[in-house]
Design a protein around this motif. Structure first.
Motif, PDB file in Angstrom:
ATOM      1  N   GLY A  46       1.414   0.510   4.090  1.00  0.00           N
ATOM      2  CA  GLY A  46       1.587   1.851   3.548  1.00  0.00           C
ATOM      3  C   GLY A  46       1.468   2.917   4.599  1.00  0.00           C
ATOM      4  N   ARG A  47       0.374   3.677   4.486  1.00  0.00           N
ATOM      5  CA  ARG A  47       0.204   4.864   5.304  1.00  0.00           C
ATOM      6  C   ARG A  47       0.268   4.527   6.800  1.00  0.00           C
ATOM      7  N   ARG A  48       1.110   5.269   7.518  1.00  0.00           N
ATOM      8  CA  ARG A  48       1.218   5.068   8.958  1.00  0.00           C
ATOM      9  C   ARG A  48       0.266   6.032   9.671  1.00  0.00           C
ATOM     10  N   HIS A  49      -0.182   5.634  10.844  1.00  0.00           N
ATOM     11  CA  HIS A  49      -1.095   6.474  11.621  1.00  0.00           C
ATOM     12  C   HIS A  49      -0.508   6.684  13.012  1.00  0.00           C
ATOM     13  N   SER A  97      -6.741   3.157   8.908  1.00  0.00           N
ATOM     14  CA  SER A  97      -6.919   3.616   7.526  1.00  0.00           C
ATOM     15  C   SER A  97      -8.273   3.161   7.019  1.00  0.00           C
ATOM     16  N   GLN A 133       0.864  -1.179   0.000  1.00  0.00           N
ATOM     17  CA  GLN A 133       0.000   0.000   0.000  1.00  0.00           C
ATOM     18  C   GLN A 133       0.900   1.227   0.000  1.00  0.00           C
ATOM     19  N   THR A 134       0.408   2.290  -0.647  1.00  0.00           N
ATOM     20  CA  THR A 134       1.253   3.487  -0.732  1.00  0.00           C
ATOM     21  C   THR A 134       1.291   4.215   0.605  1.00  0.00           C
ATOM     22  N   PRO A 135       2.391   4.912   0.896  1.00  0.00           N
ATOM     23  CA  PRO A 135       2.493   5.636   2.165  1.00  0.00           C
ATOM     24  C   PRO A 135       1.664   6.911   2.188  1.00  0.00           C
ATOM     25  N   VAL A 136       1.174   7.383   1.038  1.00  0.00           N
ATOM     26  CA  VAL A 136       0.425   8.645   1.019  1.00  0.00           C
ATOM     27  C   VAL A 136      -1.071   8.392   1.220  1.00  0.00           C
ATOM     28  N   SER A 137      -1.692   7.618   0.307  1.00  0.00           N
ATOM     29  CA  SER A 137      -3.140   7.407   0.412  1.00  0.00           C
ATOM     30  C   SER A 137      -3.499   6.019   0.907  1.00  0.00           C
ATOM     31  N   GLY A 138      -2.519   5.125   0.961  1.00  0.00           N
ATOM     32  CA  GLY A 138      -2.796   3.747   1.364  1.00  0.00           C
ATOM     33  C   GLY A 138      -3.343   2.896   0.221  1.00  0.00           C
TER      34      GLY A 138
END
Lengths: 102, 482
Positions: free
Chosen positions: A93-96, A102, A45-50
């Motif tokens: 991907g995207r971290r929180h 997400s 998954q992408t780090p920007v939008s997942g």
């Protein structure tokens, strides 16, 4: 998804896991090719939008086939030859950092 | 040939280090080693051949006619290298090339998760080509790949797309791939040809040369093979990949009408462009080639770059195809050997003469293909605002246009600072050409005036652990110890 051609040269196969599921692929395949041959289209998954991504260029240029291999992240699946017993995982991907989902 | 499988097997220094084991790198390494020099050929891939001769020694494709006779010619190049004393390091990434204090070069390499700095007298970059970015809405969906990617899966793993497959774009390699995939049993439901009809006008003056070139017979054969069996749709002016979490179809516009074709795989191809990341990061001058419409390192007749001691051979210095790449590798190697004092100028020239004659023949007709298959403006600078341009950082065409016009951003390096385009792991490989095109369009200037990303080593990501484990040089210690 990909499948082997009808008259492929026979060869030994290797066992590995993807996100815990056992799979096999032809010895000589790269990690990305082995995933495609097992019907896996998305491997990170992408780090920007997942958003889900899968192998795009297969030649080390696009970095869309990044996966976690034996605990090491950011490996280019299309450049790493598959080995027996490899533990391959989806690259998150995207971290929180605030604990959100997400 | 000495096979290098671990980084401590490298026996530096080398007379000549060559990056990339495609046709140019293989020929350069063989030639230099045959002349008695110590040669390192480093390549990122697991087997020699580059992309065009990918897996030529290991492919599981048994039927020779699936990949075509031209493919199997790569075997001879590998065999020639095998007979020399050159060191060949597969799975080895070169992430930096820089001048050292002794008039040679220092290379940063990674192999098997370990990095090392080694020295070499001369450098030949044979990093080849990559697919030209083909940004359309939905091109980031899983199931959308480059045509080259499908070809690599076929050559190295004997795999073909298993469902309904659509191939879109233009250029000789597209027709070659369509033919190869069809011969391998893939279900190709449509070939969507984006060749702009008006390109015939600009290409026509170059037609006579093409008619006398080796491309003609090959091209006719390819077209006949592909067109006979496949459903071609020409005059395609817009494309969009459809799907939520993977591709399920492609929307096609032609002749003002739009239709959606259901598919499980979409393969895109708009020709190839030089892979310039390493030469750019090393500081080699580059220019915008208006015929091939891409950034190209600037080289002389011996393929020497603007940095003395660094040559760039093969498609990495302008697209010419496999045959010309091998010849350019051969010629670059002769000049590198001359620079090291092992050949006189006269010897170099006479050794190079046959290769030069062949090279001229192999490139004849190229201009026609370059002009005919130049992608339309609407694919080079996508009009749809939502189209993702930088795949890594998910930056859209709309954001780039808006930032260029409202904030007056005039070049791609400034654009990076605002939007992070080009700052993800691919380091601009998949967005650079399009970002340049969009900025140029907004300001009504040429891509040449817009400039390109300034790239820096490492050109491929390496881990901090690899960097930290490098033995510190005296200069590096002095730089931080007071």
């Amino acid at each position: 998804m990909f499948r082997p051609i009808a008259d492929i040269k026979p060869g030994p196969s290797l066992g590995f896991t993807f996100d815990g599921s056992p799979m096999t692929a032809r010895a000589g395949d790269t990690v990305a090719a082995a995933l495609l041959a097992n019907g896996i289209q998305a491997c990170r998954q992408t780090p920007v939008s997942g958003a889900a991504r899968g192998p795009y260029c297969m030649m080390g240029v696009c970095f869309d086939c990044l996966v976690v291999i034996d605990g090491v992240g950011n490996r280019q699946g299309c450049l790493v030859p598959l080995r027996e017993g490899m533990r391959i995982e989806t690259q998150a991907g995207r971290r929180h950092p605030d604990g959100g989902q997400s | 040939m000495i096979a290098i499988n671990a980084i401590d097997q490298l026996a530096e220094p080398y007379d000549i280090a060559i990056v990339g084991a495609g046709p140019a790198g293989l020929a350069a390494a063989a030639r230099a080693a045959e002349l008695g020099l110590s040669v390192l050929l480093a390549d990122e891939n697991p087997a020699p051949g580059g992309q065009i001769y990918r897996a030529v020694t290991t492919t599981p494709v048994a039927k020779r006619d699936v990949l075509g006779e031209d493919y199997w010619k790569g075997g001879a190049l590998v065999e020639r290298l095998t007979k020399t004393t050159a060191s060949y390091a597969p799975g080895c990434t070169v992430w930096s090339v820089a001048p050292d204090e002794e008039g040679g070069f220092e290379l940063g390499l990674s192999l098997g998760g370990r990095a090392r700095l080694i020295s070499a007298g001369q450098i030949i970059l044979a990093t080849g080509a990559q697919e030209r970015p083909f940004p359309i809405p939905g091109w980031t969906l899983p199931g959308v790949m480059t045509a080259g990617a499908a070809q690599i899966a076929l050559k190295s793993s004997g795999l073909v797309p298993s469902g309904r497959t659509v191939i879109a774009g233009c250029g000789p390699l597209l027709y070659l791939l369509a033919g190869q995939l069809a011969a391998a049993g893939a279900d190709i439901v449509a070939v969507l040809d984006t060749t702009p009809r008006r390109n015939w006008l600009s290409a026509l003056p170059a037609l006579p040369d093409f008619l006398r070139s080796p491309y003609l017979a090959k091209g006719l054969k390819l077209m006949a093979a592909a067109r006979g069996k496949l459903s071609f749709r020409t005059g395609v002016t817009a494309l969009a990949a459809q799907g939520a979490d993977k591709v399920t179809g492609v929307t096609v516009t032609r002749g003002g009408k739009t239709e959606t074709i259901a598919c499980d795989a979409l393969l895109l191809h708009h020709g190839v462009i030089p892979g310039i990341n390493l030469s750019n990061a090393a500081g080699c001058a580059q220019h915008f080639d208006t015929v091939q419409h891409c950034w190209t390192p600037t080289v002389d007749d011996w393929f020497a770059s603007s940095i003395p001691g660094i040559a760039i051979a093969g498609d990495g210095a302008g697209i010419g195809g496999a045959e010309s790449a091998a010849l350019r590798g051969e010629i670059a190697a002769l000049d590198a050997v001359r620079r090291l004092g092992h050949l006189t100028e006269g010897q170099r020239d006479s050794h190079a003469a046959p290769a030069r004659a062949e090279l001229a023949r192999s490139l004849r007709g190229r201009r026609f293909l370059d002009l005919l298959y130049r992608p339309a403006e609407t694919f080079l600078a996508p009009p749809a605002n939502e189209t993702i341009i930088c795949r890594c950082e998910e930056v859209t065409a709309g954001q780039i246009r808006d930032t260029a016009s409202r904030l007056g951003v005039t070049g791609p390096n400034q654009m990076k600072a605002f939007l992070r385009c080009g700052m993800g792991p691919c380091q601009g490989r998949l967005c650079g050409p399009t970002v340049v095109e969009l900025i140029a369009q907004v300001h009504g200037v040429s891509p040449a005036d817009t400039g390109y990303y300034r790239l820096r080593p490492p050109v491929k990501p390496i881990t901090l652990a690899e960097l930290a484990a490098l033995p510190p040089s005296e200069a590096a210690v002095k730089a931080v110890v007071r």
